[in-house]
Motif scaffolding. Sequence first.
Motif, PDB file in Angstrom:
ATOM      1  N   ILE A  84       0.798  -1.433  -0.006  1.00 60.35           N
ATOM      2  CA  ILE A  84      -0.040  -0.061  -0.067  1.00 60.35           C
ATOM      3  C   ILE A  84       0.989   1.115   0.120  1.00 60.35           C
ATOM      4  N   LYS A  85       0.596   2.147  -0.769  1.00 61.46           N
ATOM      5  CA  LYS A  85       1.299   3.346  -1.058  1.00 61.46           C
ATOM      6  C   LYS A  85       0.493   4.531  -1.082  1.00 61.46           C
ATOM      7  N   SER A  86       0.938   5.473  -0.466  1.00 63.85           N
ATOM      8  CA  SER A  86      -0.049   6.835  -0.384  1.00 63.85           C
ATOM      9  C   SER A  86       0.881   7.905  -0.163  1.00 63.85           C
ATOM     10  N   ASP A  87       0.502   9.324  -0.584  1.00 61.87           N
ATOM     11  CA  ASP A  87       1.031  10.440  -0.447  1.00 61.87           C
ATOM     12  C   ASP A  87       0.844  11.090   0.929  1.00 61.87           C
ATOM     13  N   ASN A 103      -3.736   9.775  -3.744  1.00 62.09           N
ATOM     14  CA  ASN A 103      -2.923   8.697  -4.425  1.00 62.09           C
ATOM     15  C   ASN A 103      -2.838   7.524  -4.020  1.00 62.09           C
ATOM     16  N   VAL A 104      -3.887   6.855  -3.283  1.00 58.05           N
ATOM     17  CA  VAL A 104      -3.474   5.407  -2.575  1.00 58.05           C
ATOM     18  C   VAL A 104      -3.634   4.598  -3.609  1.00 58.05           C
ATOM     19  N   VAL A 105      -2.615   3.557  -3.527  1.00 60.32           N
ATOM     20  CA  VAL A 105      -2.389   2.531  -4.595  1.00 60.32           C
ATOM     21  C   VAL A 105      -2.094   1.182  -3.738  1.00 60.32           C
ATOM     22  N   VAL A 106      -2.914   0.042  -4.005  1.00 59.41           N
ATOM     23  CA  VAL A 106      -2.786  -1.015  -3.353  1.00 59.41           C
ATOM     24  C   VAL A 106      -2.136  -2.069  -4.472  1.00 59.41           C
ATOM     25  N   ASN A 107      -1.106  -2.608  -4.454  1.00 57.41           N
ATOM     26  CA  ASN A 107      -0.577  -3.756  -5.387  1.00 57.41           C
ATOM     27  C   ASN A 107      -0.680  -4.904  -4.683  1.00 57.41           C
ATOM     28  N   MET A 108      -1.286  -5.823  -5.503  1.00 54.56           N
ATOM     29  CA  MET A 108      -1.582  -7.192  -4.966  1.00 54.56           C
ATOM     30  C   MET A 108      -0.416  -8.227  -5.700  1.00 54.56           C
ATOM     31  N   VAL A 113      -4.419  -4.236  -9.153  1.00 56.12           N
ATOM     32  CA  VAL A 113      -4.261  -2.932  -8.392  1.00 56.12           C
ATOM     33  C   VAL A 113      -5.490  -2.387  -8.123  1.00 56.12           C
ATOM     34  N   ILE A 114      -5.497  -1.835  -6.921  1.00 49.37           N
ATOM     35  CA  ILE A 114      -6.503  -0.898  -6.438  1.00 49.37           C
ATOM     36  C   ILE A 114      -5.921   0.560  -6.372  1.00 49.37           C
ATOM     37  N   LYS A 115      -6.943   1.287  -6.618  1.00 49.21           N
ATOM     38  CA  LYS A 115      -6.658   2.777  -6.878  1.00 49.21           C
ATOM     39  C   LYS A 115      -7.974   3.699  -6.178  1.00 49.21           C
TER      40      LYS A 115
END
Length: 181
Positions: A84-87, A103-108, A113-115
């Motif tokens: 999980i990455k966010s600003d 800009n929340v991005v979840v990479n599985m 990918v979830i945005k």
Amino acid sequence: MGASAFTACENDLRDVEKIANIQQEENVNTSKDVVVTYSDSALVKAELTSPELREYPDSIGMYEFRKGVLIRFFDEKGNESQRIKSDYATQRANEGITEFRKNVVVNMANGSVIKTEELFFDEKKNIYYNTVPIVFDLKDGRGSFQATSFISDTNFKKIDGQNMTGYYLPSGEQQLPSFGR
């Protein structure tokens, strides 16, 4: 001469008051280039990295990541299973709520990918949820789903979306999450 001395003292007192107010308003511990490793029974479960961590010890146990955060999760074999990455993010430890924003991005691990612009994690209920639009893209462009809000388990295997729309192109290799509502 007496008036100028009085003015100088008045300015000095205002400066002292400003400094005192700043110290009262913000009791913050700041750490730079933070790496936090979460482990259980000698197995690394997650690793958090951030350029800056602000801890507010006088508040409700809040941690703030104004310059963004990246959390990598690992399975029992040590392989990365999710990130999980966010600003921007905050963790309210006493409430058990972590909030990711901007800009929340979840990479599985499977490439999905979830945005979204907002994502909450509730430690007590062990769920993710949000109240703004979200996009769930399956790996290799095999499908895309949008919802106005959602609730999900921690592995994003069972997702309940509000006003969900999208498409799915079946293939034998991808296991589709369970979408509800």
